[in-house]
Design a protein around this motif. Structure first.
Motif, PDB file in Angstrom:
ATOM      1  N   TRP A   8      51.453  37.693  19.749  1.00  0.00           N
ATOM      2  CA  TRP A   8      50.557  37.872  20.936  1.00  0.00           C
ATOM      3  C   TRP A   8      52.088  38.438  22.571  1.00  0.00           C
ATOM      4  CZ3 TRP A   8      45.838  39.487  21.047  1.00  0.00           C
ATOM      5  CH2 TRP A   8      45.308  39.267  20.421  1.00  0.00           C
ATOM      6  N   GLY A   9      52.743  37.521  22.658  1.00  0.00           N
ATOM      7  CA  GLY A   9      53.856  37.737  23.223  1.00  0.00           C
ATOM      8  C   GLY A   9      54.255  38.943  23.325  1.00  0.00           C
ATOM      9  N   GLY A  10      54.709  39.236  22.551  1.00  0.00           N
ATOM     10  CA  GLY A  10      55.594  41.049  21.855  1.00  0.00           C
ATOM     11  C   GLY A  10      54.623  41.974  22.138  1.00  0.00           C
ATOM     12  N   THR A  11      53.383  41.630  21.590  1.00  0.00           N
ATOM     13  CA  THR A  11      52.407  42.514  22.274  1.00  0.00           C
ATOM     14  C   THR A  11      52.127  42.834  23.824  1.00  0.00           C
ATOM     15  OG1 THR A  11      51.095  42.467  20.380  1.00  0.00           O
ATOM     16  CG2 THR A  11      49.825  43.358  21.625  1.00  0.00           C
ATOM     17  N   ALA A  12      52.175  41.565  24.188  1.00  0.00           N
ATOM     18  CA  ALA A  12      51.787  41.632  25.703  1.00  0.00           C
ATOM     19  C   ALA A  12      53.401  42.814  26.296  1.00  0.00           C
ATOM     20  CB  ALA A  12      52.061  39.864  26.380  1.00  0.00           C
ATOM     21  N   PHE A  13      54.846  42.028  26.073  1.00  0.00           N
ATOM     22  CA  PHE A  13      55.929  42.919  26.299  1.00  0.00           C
ATOM     23  C   PHE A  13      55.193  44.156  26.348  1.00  0.00           C
ATOM     24  CE2 PHE A  13      60.517  44.322  25.967  1.00  0.00           C
ATOM     25  CZ  PHE A  13      60.513  43.752  27.346  1.00  0.00           C
ATOM     26  N   THR A  14      55.185  44.752  25.215  1.00  0.00           N
ATOM     27  CA  THR A  14      55.133  46.055  24.648  1.00  0.00           C
ATOM     28  C   THR A  14      54.604  47.020  25.450  1.00  0.00           C
ATOM     29  OG1 THR A  14      55.228  45.672  22.697  1.00  0.00           O
ATOM     30  CG2 THR A  14      54.500  47.410  23.235  1.00  0.00           C
ATOM     31  N   VAL A  15      53.002  46.043  25.695  1.00  0.00           N
ATOM     32  CA  VAL A  15      52.020  46.711  27.330  1.00  0.00           C
ATOM     33  C   VAL A  15      52.375  46.744  28.149  1.00  0.00           C
ATOM     34  CG1 VAL A  15      50.037  46.668  27.868  1.00  0.00           C
ATOM     35  CG2 VAL A  15      50.215  46.686  25.750  1.00  0.00           C
ATOM     36  N   THR A  16      53.180  46.050  28.889  1.00  0.00           N
ATOM     37  CA  THR A  16      54.339  45.753  29.867  1.00  0.00           C
ATOM     38  C   THR A  16      54.838  46.512  29.835  1.00  0.00           C
ATOM     39  OG1 THR A  16      53.854  42.972  30.146  1.00  0.00           O
ATOM     40  CG2 THR A  16      55.730  44.531  31.621  1.00  0.00           C
ATOM     41  N   LEU A  17      55.576  47.082  28.520  1.00  0.00           N
ATOM     42  CA  LEU A  17      56.652  48.861  28.883  1.00  0.00           C
ATOM     43  C   LEU A  17      55.639  49.968  29.696  1.00  0.00           C
ATOM     44  CD1 LEU A  17      58.788  47.630  26.056  1.00  0.00           C
ATOM     45  CD2 LEU A  17      59.324  47.474  28.547  1.00  0.00           C
ATOM     46  N   PHE A  35      49.045  40.516  31.157  1.00  0.00           N
ATOM     47  CA  PHE A  35      48.832  39.323  32.174  1.00  0.00           C
ATOM     48  C   PHE A  35      47.817  38.519  30.923  1.00  0.00           C
ATOM     49  CE2 PHE A  35      46.335  36.741  35.201  1.00  0.00           C
ATOM     50  CZ  PHE A  35      47.163  35.467  34.848  1.00  0.00           C
ATOM     51  N   LEU A  36      46.546  38.856  30.581  1.00  0.00           N
ATOM     52  CA  LEU A  36      45.805  38.227  29.939  1.00  0.00           C
ATOM     53  C   LEU A  36      47.001  37.945  28.331  1.00  0.00           C
ATOM     54  CD1 LEU A  36      42.822  39.785  30.998  1.00  0.00           C
ATOM     55  CD2 LEU A  36      43.114  37.274  31.362  1.00  0.00           C
ATOM     56  N   LEU A  37      47.806  39.519  27.654  1.00  0.00           N
ATOM     57  CA  LEU A  37      48.017  38.951  26.867  1.00  0.00           C
ATOM     58  C   LEU A  37      48.823  37.679  26.594  1.00  0.00           C
ATOM     59  CD1 LEU A  37      47.799  42.427  25.924  1.00  0.00           C
ATOM     60  CD2 LEU A  37      46.497  40.572  24.745  1.00  0.00           C
ATOM     61  N   PHE A  38      49.731  37.730  27.846  1.00  0.00           N
ATOM     62  CA  PHE A  38      50.799  36.673  27.771  1.00  0.00           C
ATOM     63  C   PHE A  38      50.343  34.999  28.134  1.00  0.00           C
ATOM     64  CE2 PHE A  38      53.642  40.113  29.148  1.00  0.00           C
ATOM     65  CZ  PHE A  38      55.224  39.363  28.471  1.00  0.00           C
ATOM     66  N   GLY A  65      56.402  35.725  31.509  1.00  0.00           N
ATOM     67  CA  GLY A  65      55.549  36.660  31.839  1.00  0.00           C
ATOM     68  C   GLY A  65      53.736  36.329  32.640  1.00  0.00           C
ATOM     69  N   ALA A  66      53.688  35.176  32.470  1.00  0.00           N
ATOM     70  CA  ALA A  66      51.995  35.085  32.726  1.00  0.00           C
ATOM     71  C   ALA A  66      52.806  33.842  33.996  1.00  0.00           C
ATOM     72  CB  ALA A  66      52.386  33.292  31.666  1.00  0.00           C
ATOM     73  N   PHE A  67      53.893  34.042  34.962  1.00  0.00           N
ATOM     74  CA  PHE A  67      54.109  34.098  36.257  1.00  0.00           C
ATOM     75  C   PHE A  67      54.602  34.792  37.056  1.00  0.00           C
ATOM     76  CE2 PHE A  67      53.698  29.743  33.340  1.00  0.00           C
ATOM     77  CZ  PHE A  67      52.599  28.930  34.463  1.00  0.00           C
TER      78      PHE A  67
END
Length: 424
Positions: free
Chosen positions: A51-60, A27-30, A113-115
């Motif tokens: 940063w969005g791609g990194t956030a999505f990878t962490v989400t997975l 969430f913070l990365l998004f 992702g931020a919401f």
């Protein structure tokens, strides 16, 4: 065998903690992928993708840990972990993340992702306030329909949550916070009220965590009146446990034990006599604490932002296509509606017939599931037949998820019924 089961259960809990922590990081990365565009004057879009791609990878990765938690708890308990409020809420949070992943892969909007992730995080944090021990299934839940009914109903609700996130984003993008006209100010106030409700939920969860960590508790005896199967009114004494400082004690209660709080050794007042039902005083106390903690947290956020929260968040939506946000909200609900119909109505009625010998009994949970289904049916009808798109559609998606949350939380914990076991 018992030691192996305990070990697996312990590992399962660890994976849940890891998943929760990674969801927070994602969430913070998004958020960084959105707010950081202001700092990157060279190529803001590249910043968002990175940063969005990194956030999505962490989400997975977090979702994979969540799956491990789910299946290891299933193995340790011997039944699907959706039989009480802790297990159901953790499953619902997992499904919200899955729904977000699916919708994200369809539209590739990092702002979602931020919401959407905060909704899942709040649900998981709320789950953690319930007892986490693995419990044997009560007779009412010993059916294969538990797997079918609960999982499909929760999956449908998860897509409604993503639709809610899309609706909030559309409203933040479309409402002009500089407009001082009466109609615009009315929209601004209702959106701010919606954000305040979300902050109250966060404040309530934070209060529970804080007082649980401090080991706070208060116990009261309470005289409860009920009518038995023969229609005769009976009274009994029961013990009520508070995990929040008792500003309100049961109307007919007596203090057994109370940890002092800010010099308060006794509750401030008793619950009014007209409040009926089990644990009415505790429920009123919970509502008061939710409002107080939410208002305090909201006030702190306002002091930091120095403006309404909606006006502070709205700039993050700049540059986004409003039609895309409206489409995300609609598509999420359109996916979730048939799944919810199967799980919360059709499969539920089949199981009710097997368990209780009737398809429908006007139990509070059944009634509110029907209200939820009718609301989203009206949403789809108004959108497809009457052309309700944009703001009107977004407001309906927001209100609809509020109805869902009341069905999940209010009915389980406030209204007594055949589904009350889910609140244990």
């Amino acid at each position: 065998m018992t030691s192996l089961t305990d070990s697996i259960s312990s590992w399962s809990s660890n994976f849940f903690i890891i998943a929760f922590a990674l969801y927070c990081v994602a969430f913070l990365l998004f958020v960084v992928s959105l707010t950081g565009k202001k700092w990157n004057h060279g190529d803001p879009e590249a910043h968002t993708r990175k940063w969005g791609g990194t956030a999505f990878t962490v989400t997975l990765i977090a979702f994979l840990c969540h799956l491990i938690f789910f299946f290891t708890r299933w193995y340790a308990g011997g039944h699907i972990p959706t039989s009480n409020m802790y297990e159901f809420m953790t499953f619902l949070g997992m499904m919200i993340v899955l729904a977000f992943i699916i919708v994200f892969l369809l539209y590739r909007k990092h702002v979602l992702g931020a919401f959407a992730l905060p909704v899942a995080i709040i649900i998981l944090a709320y789950a953690a306030v319930f007892p986490q021990e693995i419990q044997p299934l009560i007779p009412a839940l010993q059916s294969y329909w538990l797997k079918i009914h609960v999982t499909t109903a929760a999956t449908g609700e998860a897509f409604f949550a993503v639709g809610f996130a899309g609706g909030i984003m559309y409203l933040l993008r479309s409402i002009d916070f500089t407009d001082r006209s009466p109609s615009a100010r009315k929209e601004q106030k209702w959106l701010e009220f919606t954000l305040l409700v979300m902050v109250m939920i966060i404040g309530f969860v934070g209060s529970i965590f804080s007082f649980n960590a401090a080991g706070y508790k208060a116990k009261f005896t309470e005289t409860v009146t009920y009518t038995d199967k023969a229609g005769v009114e009976q009274t009994m004494e029961q013990e009520t446990l508070y995990v929040l400082p008792p500003l309100v004690m049961p109307h007919n209660g007596q203090t057994i034990e109370m940890t002092p709080f800010l010099g308060m050794n006794e509750p401030l007042f008793r619950a009014p006599s007209w409040m009926k039902g089990a644990s009415a005083g505790r429920k009123l106390n919970t509502v008061i604490w939710s409002v107080l903690s939410g208002l305090i947290l909201y006030g702190v956020c306002r002091l930091i932002a120095r403006k309404p929260l909606g006006a502070a968040i709205a700039p993050l939506m700049n540059g986004l296509d409003k039609e895309d946000l409206d489409e995300i909200s609609y598509r999420s609900i359109a996916i979730g509606y048939p799944i919810f119909t199967l799980g919360a109505l059709i499969f539920a009625m089949i199981w009710a017939h097997e368990a209780w010998g009737r398809f429908w009994g006007w139990d509070p949970k059944e009634v509110w599931a029907l209200i939820t289904w009718l609301f989203y049916a009206a949403y789809l009808h108004l959108r497809l037949s009457r052309g309700w798109t944009g703001k009107r559609s977004s407001w309906l998606s927001v209100i609809g998820f509020i109805v869902v949350m009341f069905t999940l939380i209010g009915v389980n914990l406030v209204i007594a019924g055949l589904h009350s076991y889910a609140g244990v």
